[in-house]
Design a protein around this motif. Structure first.
Motif, short mmCIF file in Angstrom:
data_model
loop_
_atom_site.label_atom_id
_atom_site.label_comp_id
_atom_site.label_asym_id
_atom_site.label_seq_id
_atom_site.Cartn_x
_atom_site.Cartn_y
_atom_site.Cartn_z
N TYR A 12 0.85 -1.24 0.00
CA TYR A 12 -0.07 0.04 -0.01
C TYR A 12 0.88 1.25 0.14
O TYR A 12 1.99 1.45 0.70
N ASP A 13 0.48 2.36 -0.83
CA ASP A 13 0.93 3.48 -0.53
C ASP A 13 0.31 4.17 0.59
O ASP A 13 -0.79 3.97 0.88
N MET A 14 1.17 4.93 1.26
CA MET A 14 0.57 5.68 2.51
C MET A 14 0.67 6.91 2.13
O MET A 14 1.54 7.79 1.69
N GLY A 15 -0.40 7.64 2.81
CA GLY A 15 -0.32 9.26 2.68
C GLY A 15 -0.69 9.91 4.09
O GLY A 15 -1.30 9.30 5.14
N TRP A 16 -0.47 11.21 4.36
CA TRP A 16 -0.87 11.89 5.33
C TRP A 16 -1.59 13.24 4.65
O TRP A 16 -1.15 13.85 3.72
N PHE A 17 -2.82 13.54 5.54
CA PHE A 17 -3.72 14.54 5.10
C PHE A 17 -3.85 15.34 6.43
O PHE A 17 -3.70 15.01 7.42
N ARG A 18 -4.50 16.80 6.27
CA ARG A 18 -4.88 17.33 7.25
C ARG A 18 -5.87 18.14 7.00
O ARG A 18 -6.54 18.24 6.01
N GLN A 19 -6.81 18.55 8.12
CA GLN A 19 -7.98 19.23 8.17
C GLN A 19 -8.08 20.26 9.33
O GLN A 19 -7.96 19.82 10.47
N ARG A 57 5.18 5.89 -2.03
CA ARG A 57 4.86 4.81 -2.47
C ARG A 57 5.29 3.40 -1.77
O ARG A 57 6.10 3.49 -0.68
N TRP A 58 4.58 2.26 -2.01
CA TRP A 58 4.74 1.13 -1.40
C TRP A 58 6.05 0.65 -1.41
O TRP A 58 6.67 0.07 -0.27
N SER A 59 7.03 0.91 -2.40
CA SER A 59 8.53 0.70 -2.49
C SER A 59 9.22 1.71 -1.63
O SER A 59 10.64 1.30 -1.68
N ARG A 60 8.89 2.66 -1.20
CA ARG A 60 9.46 3.64 -0.28
C ARG A 60 10.63 4.50 -1.02
O ARG A 60 11.25 5.61 -0.56
N PHE A 73 8.72 19.25 5.81
CA PHE A 73 8.14 17.92 6.10
C PHE A 73 8.81 16.87 5.26
O PHE A 73 9.01 16.75 4.29
N THR A 74 8.97 15.57 6.05
CA THR A 74 9.66 14.50 5.46
C THR A 74 8.67 13.21 5.88
O THR A 74 8.58 12.92 7.09
N ILE A 75 8.07 12.36 4.70
CA ILE A 75 7.39 11.22 4.98
C ILE A 75 8.53 9.94 4.64
O ILE A 75 9.34 10.09 3.98
N SER A 76 8.28 8.85 5.65
CA SER A 76 9.08 7.85 5.61
C SER A 76 8.28 6.66 6.15
O SER A 76 7.03 6.74 6.70
N ARG A 77 8.70 5.32 5.88
CA ARG A 77 8.18 4.02 6.18
C ARG A 77 8.99 3.09 6.63
O ARG A 77 10.05 3.24 5.98
N ASP A 78 8.44 2.17 7.53
CA ASP A 78 9.22 1.23 7.88
C ASP A 78 8.23 -0.13 7.43
O ASP A 78 7.49 -0.54 8.40
N ASN A 79 8.32 -0.66 6.62
CA ASN A 79 7.54 -1.99 6.02
C ASN A 79 7.75 -2.97 7.20
O ASN A 79 6.69 -3.68 6.96
#
Length: 124
Positions: free
Chosen positions: A32-39, A52-55, A68-74
């Motif tokens: 899965y691709d992951m996202g951050w949104f705000r309201q 993206r899923w592949s990082r 801002f920096t987005i990162s993931r730990d699969n």
């Protein structure tokens, strides 16, 4: 049952930093691709960042690019959002979201799963 649980929000002074966390369960996270949104109050939910899923591919809203920096730990099904140089305009509820896609998605309605959100407040 898919669950996305955000944490790390809080109150910070302008110019400060926060790191948001999103823990995912119940889905093949690495697909899965992951996202951050705000309201913000009285405003529509807006895109912040996605990875993206592949990082190896990330994309940011112009308003947060360079701060801002987005990162993931699969391995641990986690996604992070490091927020630096925070401004009062960054005040909002921040949501983590997941989408299975072949391309970058920045539209909220296209995301499949959502967390409950975490409040970020930046004081001037």
């Amino acid at each position: 049952q898919v669950r996305l649980v955000e944490s790390g929000g809080g109150l910070v002074q302008a110019g400060g930093s926060l790191r948001l966390f999103c823990a995912a369960s119940g889905l093949p996270f690495s697909n899965y691709d992951m996202g951050w949104f705000r309201q913000a109050p009285g405003k529509e939910r807006e895109f912040v960042a996605t990875i993206r899923w592949s990082r190896d591919i990330t994309y940011y809203a112009d308003s947060v690019k360079g701060r801002f920096t987005i990162s993931r730990d699969n391995a641990n099904s986690m996604v992070h959002l490091q927020m630096n140089s925070l401004k009062p305009d960054d005040t909002a509820v921040y949501y983590c979201a997941a989408v299975r896609s072949t391309t970058i998605i920045t539209t909220a309605r296209q995301y499949h799963y959502w967390g409950q959100g975490t409040q970020v407040t930046v004081s001037s």
